[in-house]
Design an enzyme around this catalytic site. Structure first.
Site, PDB file in Angstrom:
ATOM      1  N   ASP A  11      12.116  31.785  66.768  1.00 48.21           N
ATOM      2  CA  ASP A  11      12.032  31.731  65.306  1.00 48.21           C
ATOM      3  C   ASP A  11      11.301  30.433  64.932  1.00 48.21           C
ATOM      4  O   ASP A  11      10.728  29.758  65.799  1.00 48.21           O
ATOM      5  CB  ASP A  11      13.423  31.858  64.661  1.00 48.21           C
ATOM      6  CG  ASP A  11      14.306  30.643  64.906  1.00 48.21           C
ATOM      7  OD1 ASP A  11      13.886  29.715  65.634  1.00 48.21           O
ATOM      8  OD2 ASP A  11      15.430  30.618  64.351  1.00 48.21           O
ATOM      9  N   HIS A  12      11.344  30.079  63.637  1.00 50.43           N
ATOM     10  CA  HIS A  12      10.614  28.879  63.186  1.00 50.43           C
ATOM     11  C   HIS A  12      11.095  27.609  63.885  1.00 50.43           C
ATOM     12  O   HIS A  12      10.303  26.718  64.170  1.00 50.43           O
ATOM     13  CB  HIS A  12      10.728  28.725  61.661  1.00 50.43           C
ATOM     14  CG  HIS A  12      12.141  28.745  61.172  1.00 50.43           C
ATOM     15  ND1 HIS A  12      12.885  29.904  61.131  1.00 50.43           N
ATOM     16  CD2 HIS A  12      12.965  27.767  60.731  1.00 50.43           C
ATOM     17  CE1 HIS A  12      14.099  29.624  60.669  1.00 50.43           C
ATOM     18  NE2 HIS A  12      14.165  28.337  60.427  1.00 50.43           N
ATOM     19  N   CYS A  68      15.572  29.255  69.717  1.00 52.94           N
ATOM     20  CA  CYS A  68      15.870  29.048  68.299  1.00 52.94           C
ATOM     21  C   CYS A  68      16.483  27.655  68.194  1.00 52.94           C
ATOM     22  O   CYS A  68      16.468  26.915  69.183  1.00 52.94           O
ATOM     23  CB  CYS A  68      16.763  30.153  67.730  1.00 52.94           C
ATOM     24  SG  CYS A  68      18.439  30.219  68.378  1.00 52.94           S
ATOM     25  N   GLY A  69      17.000  27.283  67.032  1.00 48.23           N
ATOM     26  CA  GLY A  69      17.473  25.912  66.863  1.00 48.23           C
ATOM     27  C   GLY A  69      18.547  25.528  67.869  1.00 48.23           C
ATOM     28  O   GLY A  69      18.419  24.556  68.610  1.00 48.23           O
ATOM     29  N   THR A  70      19.627  26.314  67.903  1.00 47.81           N
ATOM     30  CA  THR A  70      20.737  26.033  68.822  1.00 47.81           C
ATOM     31  C   THR A  70      20.714  26.911  70.069  1.00 47.81           C
ATOM     32  O   THR A  70      21.480  26.661  71.004  1.00 47.81           O
ATOM     33  CB  THR A  70      22.084  26.322  68.126  1.00 47.81           C
ATOM     34  OG1 THR A  70      22.071  27.708  67.716  1.00 47.81           O
ATOM     35  CG2 THR A  70      22.299  25.426  66.920  1.00 47.81           C
ATOM     36  N   GLY A  71      19.955  27.975  70.031  1.00 49.43           N
ATOM     37  CA  GLY A  71      19.989  28.969  71.113  1.00 49.43           C
ATOM     38  C   GLY A  71      21.040  30.040  70.876  1.00 49.43           C
ATOM     39  O   GLY A  71      21.022  31.092  71.519  1.00 49.43           O
ATOM     40  N   GLY A  73      22.044  31.987  68.032  1.00 46.73           N
ATOM     41  CA  GLY A  73      21.686  33.247  67.370  1.00 46.73           C
ATOM     42  C   GLY A  73      20.888  34.156  68.291  1.00 46.73           C
ATOM     43  O   GLY A  73      21.139  35.369  68.386  1.00 46.73           O
ATOM     44  N   HIS A 101      25.172  32.027  89.526  1.00 45.86           N
ATOM     45  CA  HIS A 101      26.470  32.686  89.334  1.00 45.86           C
ATOM     46  C   HIS A 101      26.426  33.885  88.397  1.00 45.86           C
ATOM     47  O   HIS A 101      27.249  34.784  88.530  1.00 45.86           O
ATOM     48  CB  HIS A 101      27.488  31.679  88.782  1.00 45.86           C
ATOM     49  CG  HIS A 101      27.888  30.632  89.782  1.00 45.86           C
ATOM     50  ND1 HIS A 101      28.913  29.746  89.554  1.00 45.86           N
ATOM     51  CD2 HIS A 101      27.396  30.347  91.018  1.00 45.86           C
ATOM     52  CE1 HIS A 101      29.041  28.948  90.613  1.00 45.86           C
ATOM     53  NE2 HIS A 101      28.124  29.279  91.508  1.00 45.86           N
ATOM     54  N   ASN A 102      25.541  33.867  87.407  1.00 44.13           N
ATOM     55  CA  ASN A 102      25.578  34.906  86.356  1.00 44.13           C
ATOM     56  C   ASN A 102      24.373  35.817  86.365  1.00 44.13           C
ATOM     57  O   ASN A 102      24.278  36.720  85.530  1.00 44.13           O
ATOM     58  CB  ASN A 102      25.704  34.255  84.968  1.00 44.13           C
ATOM     59  CG  ASN A 102      26.759  33.178  84.911  1.00 44.13           C
ATOM     60  OD1 ASN A 102      26.449  32.004  84.721  1.00 44.13           O
ATOM     61  ND2 ASN A 102      28.005  33.537  85.100  1.00 44.13           N
ATOM     62  N   HIS A 136      29.974  36.651  93.153  1.00 46.52           N
ATOM     63  CA  HIS A 136      29.432  36.683  91.786  1.00 46.52           C
ATOM     64  C   HIS A 136      28.903  38.059  91.407  1.00 46.52           C
ATOM     65  O   HIS A 136      28.875  38.423  90.245  1.00 46.52           O
ATOM     66  CB  HIS A 136      28.347  35.620  91.639  1.00 46.52           C
ATOM     67  CG  HIS A 136      28.858  34.253  91.929  1.00 46.52           C
ATOM     68  ND1 HIS A 136      29.820  33.644  91.153  1.00 46.52           N
ATOM     69  CD2 HIS A 136      28.588  33.395  92.934  1.00 46.52           C
ATOM     70  CE1 HIS A 136      30.107  32.457  91.653  1.00 46.52           C
ATOM     71  NE2 HIS A 136      29.378  32.282  92.746  1.00 46.52           N
ATOM     72  N   ARG A 139      31.642  40.042  89.820  1.00 46.68           N
ATOM     73  CA  ARG A 139      31.959  39.549  88.475  1.00 46.68           C
ATOM     74  C   ARG A 139      30.906  39.989  87.463  1.00 46.68           C
ATOM     75  O   ARG A 139      31.223  40.404  86.343  1.00 46.68           O
ATOM     76  CB  ARG A 139      32.080  38.024  88.500  1.00 46.68           C
ATOM     77  CG  ARG A 139      33.285  37.589  89.311  1.00 46.68           C
ATOM     78  CD  ARG A 139      33.277  36.138  89.681  1.00 46.68           C
ATOM     79  NE  ARG A 139      34.402  35.844  90.565  1.00 46.68           N
ATOM     80  CZ  ARG A 139      34.537  34.705  91.231  1.00 46.68           C
ATOM     81  NH1 ARG A 139      33.652  33.740  91.107  1.00 46.68           N
ATOM     82  NH2 ARG A 139      35.576  34.533  92.017  1.00 46.68           N
TER      83      ARG A 139
END
Ligand code: RB5
Length: 150
Positions: A11-12, A68-71, A73, A101-102, A136, A139
């Site tokens: 995003d912006h 994005c800003g925080t990641g 959203g 792991h993921n 893993h 899981r």
């Protein structure tokens, strides 16, 4: 050998860092599919999360990148897609563990909290780290489909 295609979206808040990472990915030899945004004008992150996640969900791309800003959203929207495991990573160690792991298949960067140099290192680490498998694997398999609420 054909180049691996990596879809990328922001995003912006992530626009400038996206442009930087596109150049970085091209230098590394990847083919980049830029789903936007294409300017710093204010816009809504799901419009970019869904096209990137959809490509990964349907196997058109093995992995993708979102900013994005925080990641947060971007990760919420991308993780609505089956088979997508979008990981917000703000250090190389988190990026590495998200692969080991993921088996993360989308890297989400919090653009307002990392420098360009941080982003390069986080992305490089994420790209080169394999899934560890073993315990893993079990899981990760249990992540979906989500069990019915009782
Ligand atoms: C945009 O201001 C910001 O809310 C967005 O980039 C993101 O951080 C949302 O999760």
């Amino acid at each position: 050998m054909s180049k691996e295609i990596i879809p990328i979206g922001a995003d912006h808040a992530g626009f400038e860092l996206k442009q930087h990472l596109i150049a970085h990915l091209k230098e590394l030899g990847y083919e980049v599919q830029d789903v936007g945004t294409h300017s710093p004008a204010s816009t809504d992150y799901p419009a970019y999360a869904h096209p990137v996640a959809s490509r990964v969900e349907h196997g058109e791309a093995k992995r993708g990148v979102l900013l994005c800003g925080t990641g947060l959203g971007m990760s919420y929207a991308a993780n609505r897609h089956p088979h997508v495991r979008a990981a917000v990573a703000w250090t190389p160690e988190i990026a590495e563990l998200s692969r080991l792991h993921n088996d993360s298949n989308i890297l989400v960067l919090p653009a307002r909290f990392v420098t360009e140099q941080d982003a390069n290192t986080i992305l490089d680490t994420w790209l080169k780290t394999p899934f560890e498998g073993g315990r893993h694997e079990r899981r990760v398999e249990k992540i979906e489909p989500a069990p019915e609420a009782k």
